[in-house]
Each structure stands twice: as C-alpha cells, then as structure tokens.
Design an enzyme around this catalytic site. Sequence first.
Site, PDB file in Angstrom:
ATOM      1  N   GLY A  84     -41.113 -20.363  -0.417  1.00 39.23           N
ATOM      2  CA  GLY A  84     -40.407 -20.301  -2.167  1.00 39.23           C
ATOM      3  C   GLY A  84     -39.664 -19.325  -1.879  1.00 39.23           C
ATOM      4  O   GLY A  84     -38.537 -18.787  -1.757  1.00 39.23           O
ATOM      5  N   ASP A  85     -39.666 -18.228  -3.026  1.00 40.58           N
ATOM      6  CA  ASP A  85     -38.748 -16.800  -3.009  1.00 40.58           C
ATOM      7  C   ASP A  85     -39.726 -15.726  -2.914  1.00 40.58           C
ATOM      8  O   ASP A  85     -39.787 -14.676  -3.368  1.00 40.58           O
ATOM      9  CB  ASP A  85     -38.000 -16.899  -4.968  1.00 40.58           C
ATOM     10  CG  ASP A  85     -39.317 -16.765  -5.511  1.00 40.58           C
ATOM     11  OD1 ASP A  85     -41.243 -17.353  -5.362  1.00 40.58           O
ATOM     12  OD2 ASP A  85     -39.139 -16.581  -6.596  1.00 40.58           O
TER      13      ASP A  85
END
Length: 183
Positions: free
Chosen positions: A105-106
């Site tokens: 993800g981030d």
Amino acid sequence: MDTQALALALPLIGWASHTALLTHRLATARRDPLTGLRTRAGWTALAERVIRRHRDAVVLLLDLDDFKNLNDSHGHAAGDVALAVTAERLAAWCGRHGIAGRLGGDEFVAIARQAPDLESLHRALRQPIAYAGRRLPVSVSVGSCHVKDLPVRSLSDALTAADSAMYADKGTAGRRGTRPLSR
C-alpha cells in the site's frame, strides 16, 4: 560428444537452468514491481542482519498521508507516481548507509546503520510531486526507533516502536507535515 557423455550432461544442464530460473524468481519476488524497493521479506532479512551488526541502527516506518484522497482526486496513476517518487526519495536518502523497503500500500520502511538526519528525510519527502503538468502536494508521516533504546534488540520490537512513533507523528503533524520531525 559421445551419446553417453551427452546423456550424463543433460540432467546437469536441466538442473542448472532450473536453479537459475528459481534464483531469478526469488530475486523478483523480493522486489516491489512498482517502486523497485525490497518487499517485506527481502527487507526483513537484511534489516535483521543490520540490527545484529550495528548497535546504533535506527528503524523507520513511513506512511503517505491522505493517500486515498490523492487516488480519489487525481486517479490511481497519480497515486502510483507518488509511491514511486516517495520510494526513489527514500532510497536516495538511505544511500549506502541504509536499506529501504515497501511493506505494501502506502507504507514504507527503512533501516539506517547509525542515527540518521531525519529532518533531511522529512524535507525530501514533503517536496511536491510533478504529475500531468501539476505539482501535487505530499506529506509523509515518519516514525523511528533507535534499536539501542530497546530492552531487547529485535526487529519486531523496533517496528512496533516505530509504528507508535509514526502514528504520533501523524496525529500531531497536522496536514502537509508542518511540524518538525522528532526522534
């Protein structure tokens, strides 16, 4: 080459080819295809080695702030660019003195062999990102843990402490990283 020698050589050639293919697949699996950074498995193995060898190691956990909003407002291609640029900046900051990775993800992770200049990291990461003729603002929350401050030097404990510090940074930094990073 006689047929007997060929018959003996073919299985060896097959095994060598198979080993080369598996080695390539393993190396590929340990690199994130979007950012080129090490994945969790690849980073973890190296980070554990750094912790064993370097008493002053520092573990960092990073999270792009408002990443969902960036994707929703500018599209997933803009989000991919933000991830790739953040990875590039983090890897450049680590240089020869650390290792960067992408957890998914981030979320990013890094380990430095000695106490790093976190303010320079923060400055590098909060620079706007160029995308489609626009400059998109970015902010990254960063948490760190000095391994020497832990009762037992372990990567798991360091990541837990860095995660707590990252959420504290996320909660007190305000938007766009206006608060200076603390150690």
